[in-house]
Design an enzyme around this catalytic site. Structure first.
Site, PDB file in Angstrom:
ATOM      1  CD  GLU A  83      -2.882  -1.238   0.168  1.00 42.47           C
ATOM      2  OE1 GLU A  83      -3.072  -0.205  -0.509  1.00 42.47           O
ATOM      3  OE2 GLU A  83      -3.469  -2.318  -0.037  1.00 42.47           O
ATOM      4  CB  CYS A 146      -6.521  -2.787   6.408  1.00 41.82           C
ATOM      5  SG  CYS A 146      -6.631  -4.543   6.768  1.00 41.82           S
ATOM      6  CG  HIS A 170      -4.515  -5.179   1.994  1.00 40.31           C
ATOM      7  ND1 HIS A 170      -4.724  -3.829   1.870  1.00 40.31           N
ATOM      8  CD2 HIS A 170      -5.398  -5.606   2.957  1.00 40.31           C
ATOM      9  CE1 HIS A 170      -5.682  -3.456   2.716  1.00 40.31           C
ATOM     10  NE2 HIS A 170      -6.104  -4.514   3.390  1.00 40.31           N
TER      11      HIS A 170
END
Ligand code: PCA
Length: 214
Positions: A83, A146, A170
């Site tokens: 991310e 998250c 992730h």
């Protein structure tokens, strides 16, 4: 054993009707390992708004890591998703493990709209794909627990001016989670654990010191 520093890996408890979470499963496998002179410390955190972020902050105070990588399950994905950005928004489409379902809510009132990951995201993805592990840079960690943890940890580190790199990864379902979900992708535990090892190695690499993202 003398360590140069510590890397904190966090993984979530199962949620959304699953009985396992590939994130906490893989993270736990790396507990206590030594990698490039760094000690890997791990923490399984609740899939609950607020409590999850507090658990990470408590672990940062306890372990004083120089790198924090939080890891979560992204059920629909076939690849490791590194991310790039955390946004200041809680907007849950399903309740968390304690029934909370915040909508249209800021994580930190008055905080910045977003934080960049301070991990070397592109070198991590290149190292992963170079090792034949499907991976890509993701530009949204969603607006569920998250992203909440990613943003709250980034904000905590920024506000307290801590010398800590913060990022989020992730990971797909494990094969055992999709045996009765036709056409849903998965990744083996071995490959996910290997991916996290690579991410840690790149994050602590001396070549990456002072490597600014933008
Ligand atoms: N994945 C969820 C929360 C916990 C987890 O492992 C998410 O992507 O927000």
């Amino acid at each position: 054993m003398l360590f140069v520093g510590r890397v904190l890996l966090t993984g979530f408890e199962p949620f959304g009707g699953e009985t396992v979470n590939p994130a906490s499963r893989a993270v736990s496998r790396l507990a206590g390992k030594s990698m490039d002179g760094y000690e890997v410390v791990t923490k399984v955190i609740p899939t609950v708004f607020g409590k999850s972020a507090q658990a990470v902050q408590q672990a940062i105070r306890e372990f004083e890591p120089s790198v924090v990588i939080s890891v979560g399950q992204a059920g629909s994905t076939h690849s490791i998703r590194v991310e790039r950005v955390a946004v200041n928004l809680d907007d849950a489409s399903i309740p968390d493990n304690e029934g909370n379902q915040p909508r249209d809510a800021a994580i930190a009132a008055g905080g910045p709209v977003a934080y960049w990951s301070t991990l070397p995201v592109r070198p991590i993805v290149e190292a992963l794909t170079g090792s034949m592990i499907p991976a890509y840079i993701s530009y949204t960690a969603g607006t569920y627990v998250c992203n909440h943890v990613f943003y709250a940890t980034s904000h905590f580190v920024a506000v307290n001016r801590l010398p800590v790199k913060v990022g989020f990864i992730h990971v797909p379902y494990l094969p055992e989670q999709v045996v009765r979900k036709p056409h849903v992708p998965s990744m083996s535990e071995e490959m996910i654990v290997g991916a996290l090892e690579i991410a840690v190695a790149v994050a602590v690499s001396p070549k990456m010191h002072g490597n600014s993202q933008l």
